[in-house]
Every structure is written in C-alpha cells, then in structure tokens.
Design an enzyme around this catalytic site. Structure first.
Site, PDB file in Angstrom:
ATOM      1  N   TYR A  38      -7.060  -1.337  -7.735  1.00 45.43           N
ATOM      2  CA  TYR A  38      -6.847  -0.842  -9.102  1.00 45.43           C
ATOM      3  C   TYR A  38      -6.552   0.654  -9.051  1.00 45.43           C
ATOM      4  O   TYR A  38      -7.286   1.473  -9.568  1.00 45.43           O
ATOM      5  CB  TYR A  38      -8.084  -1.163  -9.960  1.00 45.43           C
ATOM      6  CG  TYR A  38      -7.790  -1.302 -11.435  1.00 45.43           C
ATOM      7  CD1 TYR A  38      -7.148  -2.441 -11.930  1.00 45.43           C
ATOM      8  CD2 TYR A  38      -8.126  -0.288 -12.328  1.00 45.43           C
ATOM      9  CE1 TYR A  38      -6.872  -2.573 -13.281  1.00 45.43           C
ATOM     10  CE2 TYR A  38      -7.854  -0.419 -13.688  1.00 45.43           C
ATOM     11  CZ  TYR A  38      -7.226  -1.572 -14.159  1.00 45.43           C
ATOM     12  OH  TYR A  38      -6.950  -1.698 -15.506  1.00 45.43           O
ATOM     13  N   VAL A  40      -2.769   2.687  -8.764  1.00 40.83           N
ATOM     14  CA  VAL A  40      -1.672   3.045  -9.675  1.00 40.83           C
ATOM     15  C   VAL A  40      -0.937   1.792 -10.164  1.00 40.83           C
ATOM     16  O   VAL A  40      -0.816   1.555 -11.369  1.00 40.83           O
ATOM     17  CB  VAL A  40      -0.677   4.029  -9.002  1.00 40.83           C
ATOM     18  CG1 VAL A  40       0.409   4.428  -9.997  1.00 40.83           C
ATOM     19  CG2 VAL A  40      -1.396   5.276  -8.494  1.00 40.83           C
ATOM     20  N   GLN A  41      -0.472   0.941  -9.209  1.00 37.92           N
ATOM     21  CA  GLN A  41       0.216  -0.292  -9.632  1.00 37.92           C
ATOM     22  C   GLN A  41      -0.773  -1.311 -10.196  1.00 37.92           C
ATOM     23  O   GLN A  41      -0.429  -2.063 -11.105  1.00 37.92           O
ATOM     24  CB  GLN A  41       0.985  -0.911  -8.458  1.00 37.92           C
ATOM     25  CG  GLN A  41       2.330  -0.273  -8.189  1.00 37.92           C
ATOM     26  CD  GLN A  41       3.320  -0.388  -9.337  1.00 37.92           C
ATOM     27  OE1 GLN A  41       3.416  -1.416  -9.996  1.00 37.92           O
ATOM     28  NE2 GLN A  41       4.045   0.681  -9.588  1.00 37.92           N
ATOM     29  N   ASP A 100      -0.699   0.989   1.082  1.00 41.60           N
ATOM     30  CA  ASP A 100      -0.120   0.299   2.242  1.00 41.60           C
ATOM     31  C   ASP A 100      -0.995   0.450   3.486  1.00 41.60           C
ATOM     32  O   ASP A 100      -1.115  -0.484   4.280  1.00 41.60           O
ATOM     33  CB  ASP A 100       1.308   0.808   2.471  1.00 41.60           C
ATOM     34  CG  ASP A 100       2.198   0.468   1.279  1.00 41.60           C
ATOM     35  OD1 ASP A 100       2.369  -0.720   1.003  1.00 41.60           O
ATOM     36  OD2 ASP A 100       2.671   1.392   0.597  1.00 41.60           O
ATOM     37  N   HIS A 124       5.755  -4.132  -2.224  1.00 36.35           N
ATOM     38  CA  HIS A 124       6.473  -3.331  -1.240  1.00 36.35           C
ATOM     39  C   HIS A 124       6.715  -4.228  -0.025  1.00 36.35           C
ATOM     40  O   HIS A 124       5.855  -5.054   0.307  1.00 36.35           O
ATOM     41  CB  HIS A 124       5.597  -2.132  -0.848  1.00 36.35           C
ATOM     42  CG  HIS A 124       6.331  -0.956  -0.273  1.00 36.35           C
ATOM     43  ND1 HIS A 124       7.699  -0.885  -0.174  1.00 36.35           N
ATOM     44  CD2 HIS A 124       5.866   0.222   0.230  1.00 36.35           C
ATOM     45  CE1 HIS A 124       8.036   0.287   0.352  1.00 36.35           C
ATOM     46  NE2 HIS A 124       6.946   0.977   0.613  1.00 36.35           N
ATOM     47  N   GLU A 212      12.113   7.625  -2.122  1.00 32.16           N
ATOM     48  CA  GLU A 212      10.978   8.506  -2.477  1.00 32.16           C
ATOM     49  C   GLU A 212      10.950   9.769  -1.628  1.00 32.16           C
ATOM     50  O   GLU A 212      10.551  10.836  -2.096  1.00 32.16           O
ATOM     51  CB  GLU A 212       9.648   7.736  -2.415  1.00 32.16           C
ATOM     52  CG  GLU A 212       9.224   7.288  -1.033  1.00 32.16           C
ATOM     53  CD  GLU A 212       8.293   6.072  -1.050  1.00 32.16           C
ATOM     54  OE1 GLU A 212       8.196   5.368  -2.062  1.00 32.16           O
ATOM     55  OE2 GLU A 212       7.662   5.822   0.001  1.00 32.16           O
ATOM     56  N   GLU A 244      15.648  27.827 -15.587  1.00 35.54           N
ATOM     57  CA  GLU A 244      16.999  27.557 -15.089  1.00 35.54           C
ATOM     58  C   GLU A 244      17.011  26.536 -13.952  1.00 35.54           C
ATOM     59  O   GLU A 244      18.066  26.038 -13.575  1.00 35.54           O
ATOM     60  CB  GLU A 244      17.597  28.902 -14.625  1.00 35.54           C
ATOM     61  CG  GLU A 244      19.071  29.078 -14.857  1.00 35.54           C
ATOM     62  CD  GLU A 244      19.536  28.834 -16.290  1.00 35.54           C
ATOM     63  OE1 GLU A 244      20.143  27.788 -16.527  1.00 35.54           O
ATOM     64  OE2 GLU A 244      19.296  29.693 -17.169  1.00 35.54           O
ATOM     65  N   GLU A 248      15.019  23.023 -17.984  1.00 34.37           N
ATOM     66  CA  GLU A 248      16.251  22.588 -18.639  1.00 34.37           C
ATOM     67  C   GLU A 248      16.680  21.211 -18.123  1.00 34.37           C
ATOM     68  O   GLU A 248      17.169  20.364 -18.870  1.00 34.37           O
ATOM     69  CB  GLU A 248      17.363  23.613 -18.399  1.00 34.37           C
ATOM     70  CG  GLU A 248      18.681  23.175 -18.988  1.00 34.37           C
ATOM     71  CD  GLU A 248      19.750  24.249 -19.014  1.00 34.37           C
ATOM     72  OE1 GLU A 248      19.406  25.452 -18.939  1.00 34.37           O
ATOM     73  OE2 GLU A 248      20.925  23.875 -19.111  1.00 34.37           O
TER      74      GLU A 248
END
Ligand SMILES: NC(=O)c1ccc[n+]([C@@H]2O[C@H](COP(=O)([O-])OP(=O)(O)OC[C@H]3O[C@@H](n4cnc5c(N)ncnc54)[C@H](O)[C@@H]3O)[C@@H](O)[C@H]2O)c1
Ligand SMILES: CC(C)(O)[C@@H](O)C(=O)O
Ligand SMILES: [Mg+2]
Ligand SMILES: [Mg+2]
Length: 348
Positions: A38, A40-41, A100, A124, A212, A244, A248
C-alpha cells in the site's frame, strides 16, 4: 479491440466502450483481488477498484505508515485489510504491488500461495523479465499478466476521482486458465485506465525504465538545472531564472501541449519565440540523443535493473533516497520554486 492510427501506424487498443465496466465486473465477479503493498500504486489501484465495485482486500505489513493509511482510506483490519500472508491466502488475483526490490524478498512467500488457477498481477515487467536477478519465476499453472498505469498512482487516483482516466499498458506473460487475457483487461478497466494498449513484459520494462530516467523525470531535471545555472551565472535573479525555466512550462505551456500538441503550443506563442524554438529544438535533440542511446543500452543490458535492485535492497535505502531528494529540494532552484508556488494566487 479498436484499431486506431497512431501517426501512420495502426495499433489495436482497448477502450472502455468495447470493454465496459459492467463487463469487467462480470469477468472478476467471483474473484478476491488482493492488493499486496500500500505504497503509491496500491492505494490508487485498490481504491479505484473498490469504488468500481470489485471485491478488493489489501495485504500490508502491520504497524507502519502504509497500514495506517489503508485504515484511514477505509480498509478494515480483519475484513478487508490483512497481514500480507493472510491476504495472499485469501486472494485469487494477487496484485504484487510492493516496490520492485521488495518483491524479490517476499517472492518465496508469494509463490507458496500461488495455487493452480490463481492469477498473479504486476504493474511492471521488472520482476519476471529480470528473473536472473530477481528469482521471480511464476509456477506454470497460474495466470500471469500486468497492467502498468502510465503515471503515478497518485495521479491514477486523482484522475479517477475527477472522472478522467490515466492510460495503461497491459501484457500477458502466461495464460494457464485460458482466461488470462479477459481477466487482465478487466483489471485494467477496474483500476481506472482511460484506455489500454498492449505490450509484453520485456517491452514494458525497457520503455518504462527509459522513460522515467529520460524525459519524464531524469532528463527533465537535468535540462532544468542546466538552463537555470546558465541564467544564474549570467546575472539573472532566482525568480527570473525559475520562472523562465520551470514555472512557465508547468503552468502555461505544458497544458497547451497536453491539450493539442507541440505545434499548438508554439502557435500560441510569439512568432519570435516560434522562430527560436523551431531553430533550437534540433540542436537539443542532437546533443541529448547520445545520452538517450547510452541510457537505453544500460536498460537493455540489465544494468539499470542491477543498480536499482542493489541500491534499493540496502537496509538504509529509504534514508539514502530521502537524502538525495532533500538535496534536490534544498537546491536554490527548487527553493526558489517553493517561493514562486506560494505566490500563485490560488495558493493564497
Ligand atoms: N509508484 C508508481 O506510481 C508506479 C507507477 C507504475 C508502476 N509502478 C510499479 O508498481 C509496483 C509498486 O510500486 P510502488 O511505487 O507503488 O511501491 P512502493 O515503493 O510505494 O512500495 C509499496 C509497498 O511495499 C511495502 N514494502 C517495502 N518493502 C517491503 C518489504 N521488504 N516487505 C514487505 N513490504 C514491503 C511498503 O510498505 C509499501 O507499502 C512496482 O512494480 C512499480 O514499478 C509504480
Ligand atoms: C510513474 C512512473 C515514473 O511512470 C512509473 O514508471 C514509476 O516507476 O513510478
Ligand atoms: Mg517505472
Ligand atoms: Mg512508468
């Protein structure tokens, strides 16, 4: 599968129209989907599946932050939240969503519970592809497939809540029951995918590790840092250099790219900007392409997997990662960014 033209190449994809949620629910109606991990995914996928009406339980080590988060998210200890081994024994579709590196350590335990007819689900292609390094070789009598959301689990959940859908790839590694494909696609729809494109485990892991490390995360920070440093060394203030370089891009220009492509974003900038961007994108491509070739090669040879496994299996890997993240956070560029973000009117 719907056949679509992707820039002149025909590909088949699975959309929600041809594989509606009701069909996905029907395919998995007698399954207990055990989400192991439990982090992130895990939250993104299990909450989306739960909200979509699937029978989901979570398996997580007791006592830590992730366990508490599962409880806060409404998983009930003893009913829908269990210690990992108990969830493994109850689950008929095992969603292996540990990191993993951690998947290697827990594999002997998982394997014990993969009785004939069960399904093993990954997000994955890592574990099964790099089996020489991970030891992850599933028994022949279980289905093995993956659905890999192309984005963070955090975004998967946020987009689902907003009524959108993150795209995922899917792949079948092994079809023991004759139903692996429909189960896999049903899982893909269940976790909230916008549409699904087919791949195999090897191509998923090699493209994902490249992406990634490349434009999605590694290269983007590298190019930000390079431009920021050049602006600063030429006398520009941190706020000017940050605006910059980053602000932006994320606030104004990338939403235009997301909406309608690069030429659309260009067309909404001055002819002066367009002239310069059209002249300079190729030198940037040519300068960075050798680095991307080097990166892809490092992925292809298994070197990136080796580094990731070695580093993320150290007992203090979390502390070390946090130190490196802190180094980014505490750099002048990202400290300037924090101040810039605080000045966005919507943050006041
Ligand atoms: N993070 C993402 O958004 C994302 C996106 C696409 C695919 N994936 C893939 O999904 C899978 C899960 O990734 P994640 O980032 O959600 O994982 P994670 O790093 O967040 O870890 C998930 C869980 O593993 C548990 N864990 C760690 N070490 C353990 C151990 N030794 N024993 C038992 N539990 C342990 C943690 O408590 C955590 O809850 C991976 O295969 C990853 O490549 C992740
Ligand atoms: C979210 C990403 C980068 O797409 C995923 O591949 C991961 O490993 O976290
Ligand atoms: Mg990845
Ligand atoms: Mg990815």
């Amino acid at each position: 599968m719907a056949k679509l033209n992707f820039g002149g190449v025909e590909e088949e994809v699975v959309t929600r129209e041809e594989f509606p949620l009701e069909k996905a629910r029907e395919v998995l109606s007698s399954e207990t989907i055990a989400v192991i991990g439990y982090g992130v995914q895990g939250p993104g996928q299990s909450l989306n599946m739960r909200d979509n009406g699937f029978n989901v339980i979570v398996g997580q080590r007791k006592g830590g932050k992730s366990w508490d988060k599962a409880v806060a998210d409404g998983f009930v200890p003893g009913e829908t939240l269990f210690e990992i081994e108990e969830a493994l024994s109850k689950g008929t579709v095992i969603c292996y969503l540990l990191s993993d590196a951690a998947q290697i350590e827990l594999w002997p335990t998982v394997k014990k519970h993969l009785t004939p007819g069960k399904a093993l689900y990954f997000s994955h292609g890592f574990g099964a592809t790099y089996k020489d390094q991970t030891g992850i070789v599933p028994p022949a009598d279980v289905d093995v497939f993956l659905v890999a959301p192309k984005g963070s689990g955090t975004s998967l959940r946020r987009m689902f809540v907003e009524g959108k859908g993150l795209n995922s790839s899917f792949a079948i590694f092994q079809d023991a029951t004759g139903k692996a494909r429909e189960k896999c696609i049903a899982m893909g729809i269940g976790v909230g995918s916008g549409y699904l494109f087919e791949t195999d485990f090897y191509r998923e892991v090699t493209s994902d590790l490249t992406g990634e490390r490349g434009t999605l995360m590694g290269a983007i920070q590298g190019i930000f840092a390079a431009q920021y440093e050049v602006l600063r060394s030429n006398g520009h203030s941190p706020s000017e250099a940050f605006n910059e370089t980053v602000e932006e891009l994320t606030q104004s220009l990338m939403p235009l790219v997301a909406e309608n492509g690069m030429d659309w974003m260009y067309a909404n900038c001055s002819t002066t900007a367009q002239r310069g961007a059209l002249d300079w994108w190729k030198p940037f491509r040519d300068a960075t392409k050798p680095v991307f070739e080097q990166l892809y090669n490092s992925v292809k040879t298994g070197n990136e997997a080796k580094i990731s496994i070695t580093r993320n299996s150290q007992p203090d890997y979390r502390v070390k990662l946090e130190e490196e993240l802190a180094e980014l956070r505490e750099s002048e560029m990202w400290r300037a960014g924090k101040t810039v973000r605080s000045l966005r009117p919507e943050n006041n």
